[in-house]
Design an enzyme around this catalytic site. Structure first.
Site, PDB file in Angstrom:
ATOM      1  N   SER B  46       0.876  -1.174   0.000  1.00 18.43           N
ATOM      2  CA  SER B  46       0.000   0.000   0.000  1.00 18.43           C
ATOM      3  C   SER B  46       0.909   1.217   0.000  1.00 18.43           C
ATOM      4  O   SER B  46       1.794   1.341   0.857  1.00 18.43           O
ATOM      5  CB  SER B  46      -0.883  -0.027   1.242  1.00 18.43           C
ATOM      6  OG  SER B  46      -1.860   0.989   1.154  1.00 18.43           O
ATOM      7  N   GLU B  47       0.713   2.129  -0.956  1.00 24.72           N
ATOM      8  CA  GLU B  47       1.757   3.117  -1.220  1.00 24.72           C
ATOM      9  C   GLU B  47       1.923   4.186  -0.134  1.00 24.72           C
ATOM     10  O   GLU B  47       2.859   4.969  -0.190  1.00 24.72           O
ATOM     11  CB  GLU B  47       1.576   3.761  -2.604  1.00 24.72           C
ATOM     12  CG  GLU B  47       0.309   4.549  -2.805  1.00 24.72           C
ATOM     13  CD  GLU B  47      -0.805   3.715  -3.434  1.00 24.72           C
ATOM     14  OE1 GLU B  47      -0.799   2.480  -3.277  1.00 24.72           O
ATOM     15  OE2 GLU B  47      -1.692   4.319  -4.071  1.00 24.72           O
ATOM     16  N   ASN B  48       1.032   4.201   0.859  1.00 22.33           N
ATOM     17  CA  ASN B  48       1.275   5.108   1.988  1.00 22.33           C
ATOM     18  C   ASN B  48       2.358   4.561   2.926  1.00 22.33           C
ATOM     19  O   ASN B  48       2.719   5.233   3.892  1.00 22.33           O
ATOM     20  CB  ASN B  48      -0.024   5.383   2.755  1.00 22.33           C
ATOM     21  CG  ASN B  48      -0.669   4.123   3.292  1.00 22.33           C
ATOM     22  OD1 ASN B  48      -0.778   3.131   2.584  1.00 22.33           O
ATOM     23  ND2 ASN B  48      -1.080   4.145   4.536  1.00 22.33           N
ATOM     24  N   GLY B  49       2.864   3.356   2.626  1.00 24.77           N
ATOM     25  CA  GLY B  49       4.027   2.879   3.380  1.00 24.77           C
ATOM     26  C   GLY B  49       3.845   1.577   4.123  1.00 24.77           C
ATOM     27  O   GLY B  49       4.354   1.406   5.229  1.00 24.77           O
ATOM     28  N   SER B  88       8.564   3.948  -0.001  1.00 25.20           N
ATOM     29  CA  SER B  88       7.447   3.271  -0.640  1.00 25.20           C
ATOM     30  C   SER B  88       7.494   3.462  -2.153  1.00 25.20           C
ATOM     31  O   SER B  88       7.300   2.519  -2.927  1.00 25.20           O
ATOM     32  CB  SER B  88       6.130   3.816  -0.085  1.00 25.20           C
ATOM     33  OG  SER B  88       5.045   3.114  -0.626  1.00 25.20           O
TER      34      SER B  88
END
Lengths: 232, 218
Positions: B46-49, B88
């Protein structure tokens, strides 16, 4: 505040020197890991014409959204905005300028700003409106665009725990843009849930080393949830 | 019959391989997580980390500090890793994510994708979509074949501002599985009961129809 002890006594002191027209870098993703009390202090101070760099701009009445109420933000640099009606209204009326930036490029701009790298090439955005007016270079048969780093007059950051030296750790995905904002601020202000004695944090687990941090304060947080989603 | 949302997710899930790191976009792509084959290990990014995203939390697990890129509350699986946004997107831009699945408004025969901006409507932003399409080697675009008005979304040239140029090679619509190669769509599979003629009629860009176009099986 003395020597390497970064603690300050009040939120007013934490943002001392913040003036009209400055650039403020804010950590957080949506409402997760946002420096709630520092945002409230910016509102209280009434400074205007700010350029705010943050992945998002909060919601109506919470997060960076509260700075829209008295029209304190002139320009927003973000990857995704418009979760708030006030934002939309000010954008359409021309009171607010927005520079939409791909999320990964925004993160790297902050990292680069803090790391002394003035610009970098990325394939992200090539061939799209984001590339307009930017230098294009080809490396190994692929096109890349030149993106400039970002620095801020102030960075406002939300951590979980920190020691007096300003060594910070974040909790879960509340990390997000916070360590990057912390790197790129000329004055970096961190608010945390708990200030602990030096030595309590494992040095190898520090996310933001204290060298990036200028001012530190302990606060209490509402931690509002934007999309409460439970297992069905 | 056009594929249901669940069937589209099921079809995409057949492209998963053991050990894949996968980024799933919002909407139908998210449903792919429900169809990971038994015995296969796949970690969701998930690209928020967050790498190793788990299911939505129970009331007891609910935590404001644990969200996904859609800002929904989630959990982390045992073995998950959490990192900042620059790390990320280093994973994404650096080509370390094995499969990316995302939605779109339009794709074209050059592999261009438009998914973030409709001129005249309020633009909310591209989020991480431009980074994802620029960074991933292996992207599946999931979308309806035509708009509600019957306008094809598979075009000779995208009409909307692009999210990425020349980066898409695989598209799943509610009617067909297609590849993009050499300036054309290639029809690889069709939805059960959907005729080649219907797909041809609803594809505006150049379409190559091989002799055999098998029906998807569910």
């Amino acid at each position: 505040m003395s020597g390497l002890d970064k603690r300050v006594g009040s939120y007013a002191e934490a943002l001392d020197g913040l003036q009209d027209g400055m650039t403020v870098l804010a950590g957080g993703f949506g409402l997760c890991g946002i420096p709630e009390n520092l945002i409230a202090e910016i509102r209280r101070r009434g400074v205007r014409d700010l350029t705010v760099v943050s992945n998002n701009c909060g919601v109506d009445g919470f997060g960076l959204g509260v700075l829209l109420e008295d029209r304190q933000i002139r320009k927003m640099i973000a990857s995704y905005v418009g979760e708030n009606a006030l934002f939309e209204q000010q954008l359409l009326s021309g009171e607010l300028e927005v520079e939409l930036t791909p999320q990964g490029t925004l993160a790297e701009k902050l990292r680069a700003g803090g790391a002394g790298i003035p610009a970098f090439f990325t394939a992200t955005g090539y061939g799209t409106p984001v590339a307009e007016g930017k230098e294009v270079r080809e490396f190994d048969g692929r096109h890349y665009i030149l993106e400039r780093a970002i620095k801020g007059d102030f960075a406002i950051v939300k951590g979980w725990k920190a020691d007096h030296y300003g060594n910070v750790i974040y909790r879960h995905t509340a990390q997000n843009f916070n360590p990057l904002a912390a790197m790129a601020g000329r004055i970096t202000v961190v608010e945390v849930e708990e200030i602990v004695e030096p030595g309590e944090l494992d040095p190898a687990q520090i996310h933001t080393p204290g060298i990036y941090v200028d001012r530190l304060i302990q606060g209490t947080f509402e931690k509002r949830i934007e999309k409460r989603t439970l297992r069905g | 019959m056009a594929l249901t949302r669940e069937q589209m997710a099921q079809r995409v899930a057949r492209e998963l391989r053991d050990g894949y790191y996968v980024n799933l976009g919002i909407g139908i792509p998210t449903l792919v997580a429900n169809y990971v084959p038994e015995g296969m290990q796949v970690l969701l990014q998930s690209e928020n980390g967050l790498l190793g995203m788990g299911p939505f939390p129970t009331e007891a697990e609910l935590d404001a500090d644990m969200i996904n890129a859609g800002k929904q509350t989630v959990t982390a699986l045992p073995g998950a890793a959490i990192f900042d946004s620059a790390d990320s997107f280093a994973m994404i831009r650096g080509g370390h994510v094995d499969l990316t699945v995302l939605g779109a408004f339009e794709v074209d025969v050059q592999g261009n994708i438009a998914s973030w901006m409709i001129p005249g409507k309020l633009v909310k932003g591209m989020g991480g979509a431009m980074d994802l399409v620029a960074g991933a080697e292996n992207i599946i675009v999931v979308m309806t074949h035509a708009s509600k008005d019957g306008e094809s979304k598979l075009l000779e040239r995208c009409s909307l501002p692009l999210t990425g140029a020349g980066c898409i090679r695989t598209v799943l619509t509610d009617l067909a599985w297609l590849e993009i190669d050499n300036g054309a769509f290639i029809l690889r599979e069709r939805a059960p009961g959907v005729s080649v003629e219907e797909i041809v009629a609803k594809t505006a860009g150049k379409l190559i129809v091989p002799d055999q176009v098998p029906e998807m099986q569910f």
